[in-house]
Write an enzyme that holds these catalytic residues in place. Structure first.
Site, PDB file in Angstrom:
ATOM      1  N   GLU A 115     -10.982   1.761  -3.703  1.00 28.03           N
ATOM      2  CA  GLU A 115     -10.513   1.035  -3.015  1.00 28.03           C
ATOM      3  C   GLU A 115      -8.730   2.185  -2.993  1.00 28.03           C
ATOM      4  OE1 GLU A 115     -10.107  -2.413  -0.359  1.00 28.03           O
ATOM      5  OE2 GLU A 115      -8.513  -2.932  -2.185  1.00 28.03           O
ATOM      6  N   ASP A 170       0.503  -0.977  -0.238  1.00 26.93           N
ATOM      7  CA  ASP A 170       0.140  -0.540  -0.025  1.00 26.93           C
ATOM      8  C   ASP A 170       0.942   1.281  -0.261  1.00 26.93           C
ATOM      9  OD1 ASP A 170      -1.718  -2.019   0.279  1.00 26.93           O
ATOM     10  OD2 ASP A 170      -2.012  -1.602   2.316  1.00 26.93           O
TER      11      ASP A 170
END
Length: 558
Positions: free
Chosen positions: A236, A64
């Site tokens: 997302e 991420d």
């Protein structure tokens, strides 16, 4: 009849009772395990040509990624979930060589990971810079929700979290527009709620960067993903960029496994409506349609962020995995780097049908590598000097340790690695499929205590090699745990009685999904367990979002 006890007699009895209590305590708790050093070695392909770099740029468990440029400096952060300290902060001048300069969550008072699974905690941080202030927005799953922290120096100290109770969902990201307004975009439930599993939406809301609070009136700008009729899942990791007078919204779609992808939308207004890129362009990054039989695959690519260089060029960082077979990988999701092509008016990270390249021409003149490498073939040794561990070392949920006399001291507490607590375990990332971790330990275990090396995916999935004691003898024991139903210390794979007056060396050596566990009392290494099935350390079997962490541990009997 009773008789009065003299003061002297009472003192003697109290002393004897205290001694008995100390003996009883000693029978249940060993002294500290003393680790002299840890050496990590990893092998990862041949050297790259001059002027090029190797993907991934941050190997091992670095998922991420988010990036920001401030002048000639680049700063990058990753998720760490319930490992502590959390949210590493990296610095680079060339986008290739990175040095960890801090951890944004480095004090127990900032967040409490007690009771959290190793794949809960801090998800998908996003870093920004505005008017002399750095911002990280993030979600602490099951421990507070969405929050913002700030710092004037990215190395820290970062502030305590300011929680945003009105912001539902995960993966917040800030965008600072040219008019000075700040906006937060994140993943939330769609209007009316989800209509299928994985149905999420992206919402935007104005944010006050001074007061650190939301300003209300959130607006849904993406429902489901690129094509709601196709029931896209898990939209997302959103980011907004302004290029000239157009706003581009980049987001992940498809989940973080093999169907992961990166999609893009654009609008003339920051609040939408956002229109997806044509189907021949979206997704702008994915490996889901590449042949499963391709050699040395990079898979599950997505969760990208873009950065513009001073000369106007754009580059992207994103996560991916390197499976050693099928969809099995033990080292977690890693950070990759590729250029961005805007020639068709959209930011394309990788044209459809192409594999993510391992070797790429560098975007900038190459700086010298930092003291701790993060990619390629290398060996690093940690000698436990100084008051604290290096920034790359972490514990499970803020567990205790001590450094003293050039040693790492771990007390064998009741909390073990398999107890979902705060075990005495310090670890660094396994960053290569082919790697070894070696240490030296001095430990005189009491009955039921143990100390050694552990390779951990989470509380229920790990391997250990340790000194332990039972039935009046000291053993070196290799163990494997592959689920909550197995014993808390794992199932014994092999053990051998040993007698040692000095330090014992222990080693975990990885080769894809097979690990060797070895020890040495003198000069000669003895392989205690050969080719142990280590697929229990893969995300495929253990689940979650983290990667294998390896390091010294100690624990006592319950």
């Amino acid at each position: 009849m009773s008789r009065p006890i003299s003061t002297t007699t009472r003192a003697v009895r109290l002393a004897l009772a205290a001694a008995a209590m100390l003996c009883a305590a000693g029978a249940n708790a060993a002294g500290p395990a003393r680790f002299g050093w840890v050496e990590y070695q990893g092998t990862d392909g041949a050297a790259v040509p001059a002027g090029s770099y190797r993907n991934p740029i941050l190997a091992g468990y670095h998922p991420d990624p988010s990036i920001v440029r401030v002048g000639a400096d680049y700063y990058l952060v990753n998720s760490t979930f319930s490992w502590f300290p959390g949210i590493p902060v990296f610095h680079s001048r060339d986008l290739v060589h990175w040095r960890q300069i801090g951890n944004a969550i480095d004090r127990p008072g900032q967040l409490d990971f007690t009771g959290r699974g190793m794949s809960e905690g801090v998800f998908a941080p996003a870093i920004n810079y505005h008017a002399g202030r750095f911002y990280i927005v993030n979600t602490c799953v099951q421990c507070g929700g969405n929050f913002v922290i700030t710092a004037t120096d990215p190395a820290g100290k970062w502030s305590d979290p300011v929680f945003l109770p009105t912001v539902e969902g995960i993966d917040p990201s800030l965008f600072f527009d040219t008019d000075g307004k700040a906006w937060m975009i994140n993943n939330r439930e769609p209007v009316g709620g989800s209509t299928y599993d994985g149905h999420r939406a992206l919402w935007i809301e104005q944010f006050d960067p001074v007061a650190l609070k939301m300003m209300g009136n959130p607006k849904m700008v993406v429902n489901g993903g690129v094509d709601l009729a196709a029931k896209p899942v898990w939209i997302e990791g959103p980011h907004i960029y302004r290029v000239k007078n157009t706003y581009y919204l980049l987001a992940a779609e498809g989940g973080t496994s093999v169907n992961h992808s990166q999609v893009v939308f654009r609008s003339d207004s920051v609040t939408g409506p956002y229109v997806p890129a044509p189907k021949d362009i979206n997704p702008v990054l994915s490996q889901r349609n590449q042949p499963a039989t391709r050699p040395n695959p990079i898979s599950a690519t997505g969760h990208a962020d873009l950065v513009q260089l001073p000369d106007g060029r754009w580059w992207s960082i994103f996560l991916g995995t390197r499976p050693y077979e099928k969809d099995f990988y033990n080292i977690g999701r890693e950070t990759f780097l590729l250029p961005v092509d805007w020639s068709n008016g959209w930011p394309v990270i990788l044209p459809k049908g192409q594999n993510v390249p391992y070797v790429v021409r560098a975007p900038l003149p190459m700086a010298a590598a930092g003291s701790t490498p993060f990619t390629g073939t290398y060996s690093v040794r940690t000698d436990f000097v100084g008051p604290r561990l290096g920034l790359e070392w972490m514990t499970m949920r803020d567990a205790p340790y001590r450094l003293a006399g050039r040693e790492l001291l771990l007390d064998p507490r009741a909390d073990g690695i398999g107890d979902f607590g705060k075990p005495a375990f310090v670890a660094r990332r396994q960053e290569h499929a082919v790697a070894s971790v070696t240490t030296s330990v001095r430990f005189a275990p009491e009955e039921g205590a143990m100390a050694g090396l552990a390779a951990v995916q989470n509380d229920a999935y790990f391997l250990t090699i340790a000194l332990t004691r039972h039935d009046g003898k000291t053993f070196v024991r290799a163990a494997r745990r592959a689920g909550k139903d197995e014993p808390r210390t794992g199932v014994t794979v092999a053990e051998r009685a040993v007698s040692a007056s000095g330090p014992v060396r222990l080693r975990i050596a990885a080769r894809g999904g097979r690990y060797d566990l070895a020890y040495a009392v003198g000069k000669q290494w003895v392989t205690l367990a050969h080719e142990v099935d280590a697929t229990n350390l893969s995300t495929n079997k253990a689940g979650g979002f983290v990667g294998t962490m390896i390091g010294p541990f100690a624990q006592g009997p319950r």
